[in-house]
Design an enzyme around this catalytic site. Structure first.
Site, PDB file in Angstrom:
ATOM      1  CB  CYS A 104      -1.781   6.582   2.139  1.00  0.00           C
ATOM      2  SG  CYS A 104       0.366   7.170   2.363  1.00  0.00           S
ATOM      3  CD  GLU A 136      -1.625   2.140   1.959  1.00  0.00           C
ATOM      4  OE1 GLU A 136      -1.319   3.369   1.595  1.00  0.00           O
ATOM      5  OE2 GLU A 136      -1.908   2.110   2.969  1.00  0.00           O
TER       6      GLU A 136
END
Length: 475
Positions: free
Chosen positions: A268, A234
């Protein structure tokens, strides 16, 4: 980078730690390997008991671990408490649901007979010790969303946490031990980035998961690929936030502020590119800018603070470079665009940056392509949905996306065409244990959370039994 707790609110180094030596690393790898052989055979009920106990302890520790996270990386204290509560929730969710998520899967009887079997099914088995390379921005949650499903599946974890959150990293190891997990089930490795390769190449480490930067992900993936080991990545995100004419503009603007500055803008999945239809652009821009301008920047340990410091001096310098480049090339700072003043002598030494909204962004600007990891938003005006979708997809990243519309056709179009791991309508992106989480393009691959996440580090084993002695082959 030294392994140390440095308070980003004032730049003070509070505590430093020695990296583990080769002998201690070897001991911990051996312990993980030995523990896995026994732990993998434990019943789901026993694993759930231990994980629920860890959740209870985390609830008891919430205020203390929140202060630690805030001290180490600067998130507002109220956000740190919420992060701890979210982790306890995820632990309980996996404790309650893991057995069902990993239940044997039985294909239709006709397919079993066609395969020439009397019985056939899929059985999920744990893989072994998994290396988790984790970031500082959600120092508890990023780890728990790996650890909870991994431990419930029967795996064991080795944590290489970011070097600026060592006390949070050690807390996590202690938490699982206090809950009653065998010592080798979850171990923190206080090591620098240079030690990751040799650990990942060790035969006892069977897989890796990484949340972090694109360069870090590329490095771990290449090492794991060379060793033929499974990875989940990720990585970065530059999530679009689309506002279309049918949207509730006041609510969209309020949510946009939270979506951009959550975790001091260092997330993020924070919305970063605000793509607004021309029909509602002026109203949204005015409301959004006012909301960003009204945020309280200051000491993250104070309950009234909305935005604390960035986690490092370099992080602030990187953000300033992006903003300065954009302004130099013609962008307009509708608010912010500089370091805050008037915070007091101590906080003036911290790594703060004023919440900022930039308009007039062009493809020539670095900020158009690069991720802004801080409280800086870019604002775009578009003429129609086609332009909005094309601009949203004009990014190397594809983690998540936000769309504000009450038009069913627009919703269907966005689900079909937005290049992202998630599409959130009339709200902001958030992670939840029941929903898979991850991205596409340079935001990584694989999924965390939900059933998808727990199965990432399992061996989906096909079990096949031949025909019965009478040759009937009935299932």
């Amino acid at each position: 980078m030294p392994i140390a707790t440095v308070n980003p609110a004032n730049g003070e180094t509070l505590k430093t730690f020695e990296a583990l030596g080769s002998a201690e690393i070897e001991h911990r790898l051996a312990t993980a390997d030995t523990t896995f052989r026994e732990y993998r055979t434990t019943a789901f009920g026993e694993r759930a008991r231990l994980l629920n106990r860890a959740a209870d302890l985390l609830d008891e520790d919430q205020q203390d671990i929140a202060r630690t996270m805030t001290t180490e990386m600067g998130k507002p204290i109220k956000a740190a408490r919420a992060e701890a509560a979210k982790c306890a929730k995820a632990m309980r969710w996996y404790a309650a649901n893991a057995e069902g998520l990993l239940a044997d899967e039985h294909p239709p009887a006709d397919d079993v007979r066609d395969a020439g079997a009397s019985r056939a099914y899929v059985h999920y088995r744990p893989l072994g010790p998994v290396l988790a390379v984790m970031p500082w921005n959600f120092p508890l949650w990023q780890v728990v969303r790996f650890a909870a499903p991994a431990l419930m599946a029967g795996n064991v974890g080795l944590l290489k946490h970011a070097s600026n959150v060592p006390q949070t990293a050690m807390y996590l190891e202690g938490l699982f031990r206090r809950a009653g997990f065998p010592p080798g089930c979850f171990q923190t490795l206080l090591v620098g980035a240079g030690a990751v390769e040799s650990i990942l190449r060790d035969r006892r480490v069977v897989a890796a998961t990484l949340t972090g930067s694109e360069p870090a992900g590329r490095s771990v993936a290449s090492i794991a690929g060379d060793e033929v080991k499974h990875t989940v990545l990720e990585l970065g995100g530059s999530d679009p936030f689309l506002v279309l004419p049918s949207a509730d503009i006041p609510q969209a603007a309020r949510t946009a502020v939270t979506a951009r500055v959550q975790n001091n803008g260092q997330s993020c999945i924070a919305a970063k590119r605000f793509i607004v239809h021309t029909d509602v652009y002026d109203e949204f821009a005015e409301r959004f800018t006012a909301g960003m301008n009204d945020l309280t920047v200051g000491d993250p340990q104070q309950e009234t603070t909305d935005v604390g410091p960035l986690s490092s001096e370099q992080g602030r310098a990187d953000l300033e470079e992006l903003v300065d480049d954009a302004v130099h090339q013609g962008a307009t700072a509708l608010c912010g665009g500089s370091r805050p003043t008037g915070l007091g002598a101590e906080l003036e030494r911290g790594w703060f940056y004023t919440p900022t909204v930039l308009s007039g962004i062009t493809p020539a600007m670095r900020i158009h392509r690069e991720e802004t990891f801080g409280p800086v938003a870019t604002l775009y005006r578009v003429e129609d949905l086609d332009e909005a979708v094309n601009l949203a997809n004009d990014s190397p990243f594809g983690l998540s996306s936000n769309v504000w519309t009450r038009d069913a056709d627009e919703s269907r179009r966005c689900v079909r065409d937005l290049q992202a791991g998630g599409v959130f309508f009339n709200g902001m992106t958030a992670s939840h244990p029941a929903l898979p989480f991850g991205g596409v393009k340079r935001s990584g691959y694989g999924r965390e959370l939900a059933g998808h996440g727990i199965r990432e580090f399992c061996n989906a084993t096909t079990v096949w039994y031949g025909p019965e002695p009478d040759g009937s082959g009935s299932a």
